[in-house]
Scaffold this motif. Structure first.
Motif, PDB file in Angstrom:
ATOM      1  N   ALA A  36      -1.483  -2.832  -4.386  1.00 38.86           N
ATOM      2  CA  ALA A  36      -0.489  -3.860  -4.064  1.00 38.86           C
ATOM      3  C   ALA A  36       0.928  -3.299  -3.987  1.00 38.86           C
ATOM      4  O   ALA A  36       1.821  -3.960  -3.466  1.00 38.86           O
ATOM      5  CB  ALA A  36      -0.543  -4.998  -5.081  1.00 38.86           C
ATOM      6  N   HIS A 125      -1.230  -8.839  -2.425  1.00 34.97           N
ATOM      7  CA  HIS A 125      -1.411  -8.676  -0.988  1.00 34.97           C
ATOM      8  C   HIS A 125      -1.152 -10.012  -0.303  1.00 34.97           C
ATOM      9  O   HIS A 125      -1.439 -11.061  -0.855  1.00 34.97           O
ATOM     10  CB  HIS A 125      -2.836  -8.214  -0.675  1.00 34.97           C
ATOM     11  CG  HIS A 125      -3.187  -6.894  -1.268  1.00 34.97           C
ATOM     12  ND1 HIS A 125      -2.801  -5.700  -0.711  1.00 34.97           N
ATOM     13  CD2 HIS A 125      -3.879  -6.574  -2.385  1.00 34.97           C
ATOM     14  CE1 HIS A 125      -3.251  -4.704  -1.442  1.00 34.97           C
ATOM     15  NE2 HIS A 125      -3.907  -5.204  -2.472  1.00 34.97           N
ATOM     16  N   VAL A 130      -0.966  -7.375   6.446  1.00 36.51           N
ATOM     17  CA  VAL A 130      -1.075  -6.144   5.658  1.00 36.51           C
ATOM     18  C   VAL A 130       0.261  -5.412   5.529  1.00 36.51           C
ATOM     19  O   VAL A 130       0.393  -4.515   4.704  1.00 36.51           O
ATOM     20  CB  VAL A 130      -2.142  -5.187   6.241  1.00 36.51           C
ATOM     21  CG1 VAL A 130      -3.521  -5.820   6.169  1.00 36.51           C
ATOM     22  CG2 VAL A 130      -1.794  -4.779   7.663  1.00 36.51           C
ATOM     23  N   ARG A 133       4.029  -7.586   1.147  1.00 36.44           N
ATOM     24  CA  ARG A 133       3.540  -7.907  -0.188  1.00 36.44           C
ATOM     25  C   ARG A 133       4.319  -9.108  -0.701  1.00 36.44           C
ATOM     26  O   ARG A 133       5.493  -9.284  -0.377  1.00 36.44           O
ATOM     27  CB  ARG A 133       3.762  -6.738  -1.167  1.00 36.44           C
ATOM     28  CG  ARG A 133       3.029  -5.470  -0.807  1.00 36.44           C
ATOM     29  CD  ARG A 133       1.520  -5.660  -0.936  1.00 36.44           C
ATOM     30  NE  ARG A 133       0.800  -4.436  -0.683  1.00 36.44           N
ATOM     31  CZ  ARG A 133       0.214  -4.144   0.469  1.00 36.44           C
ATOM     32  NH1 ARG A 133       0.294  -4.967   1.491  1.00 36.44           N
ATOM     33  NH2 ARG A 133      -0.452  -3.029   0.616  1.00 36.44           N
TER      34      ARG A 133
END
Length: 142
Positions: A36, A125, A130, A133
């Motif tokens: 993460a 996540h 992607v 964060r």
């Protein structure tokens, strides 16, 4: 609990700013899933504190100590610990009393040993994105 959705570069900038404001005796915990960005955030905080060495994850060694112009920086990764009974062996209590800045990844096993005034960060996540964060925090300004 404030929340921000950050790209990697934004996360690094946020961490550097936090490190720039951190004072001796600060305790900063970092929670979140594997991958993460906890170690990335620790590296950014350490850079903000003036650490010039490469900051790496102490997963197998449990703890690393770095020097900064503002004093010692302790970086703990407690992922491999099974219980709080192991904490004296890794030197967490000594680090907390040292007056240095203490950064702790995977702090859950140490909850009862940590000061309530700590900065608590949690990374997760982002579903479907992607590149970002989600950062939750308490005890720190944005």
């Amino acid at each position: 609990m404030p929340v921000a959705e950050l790209t990697r570069d934004e996360l690094v900038a946020w961490g550097r700013a936090l490190g720039g404001r951190a004072t001796g005796g600060a305790v900063i915990t970092l929670s979140g899933d594997l991958g993460a960005g906890k170690t990335t955030l620790v590296q950014a905080i350490a850079a903000g504190l003036g650490v010039r060495d490469d900051v790496t994850s102490p997963t197998y060694g449990i703890a690393h100590r770095y020097e900064s112009p503002r004093g010692p920086i302790w970086h703990f990764d407690l992922y491999r610990l099974r219980s709080a009974a192991e904490l004296p062996q890794v030197g967490l209590d000594d680090a907390l009393r040292s007056g240095g800045v203490v950064l702790i990844e995977w702090p859950e096993v140490a909850e009862s040993s940590l000061p309530p005034s700590r900065v608590a960060l949690r990374l997760e996540h982002m579903p479907g994105d992607v590149a970002k964060r989600r950062l939750h925090w308490t005890g720190a300004e944005a």
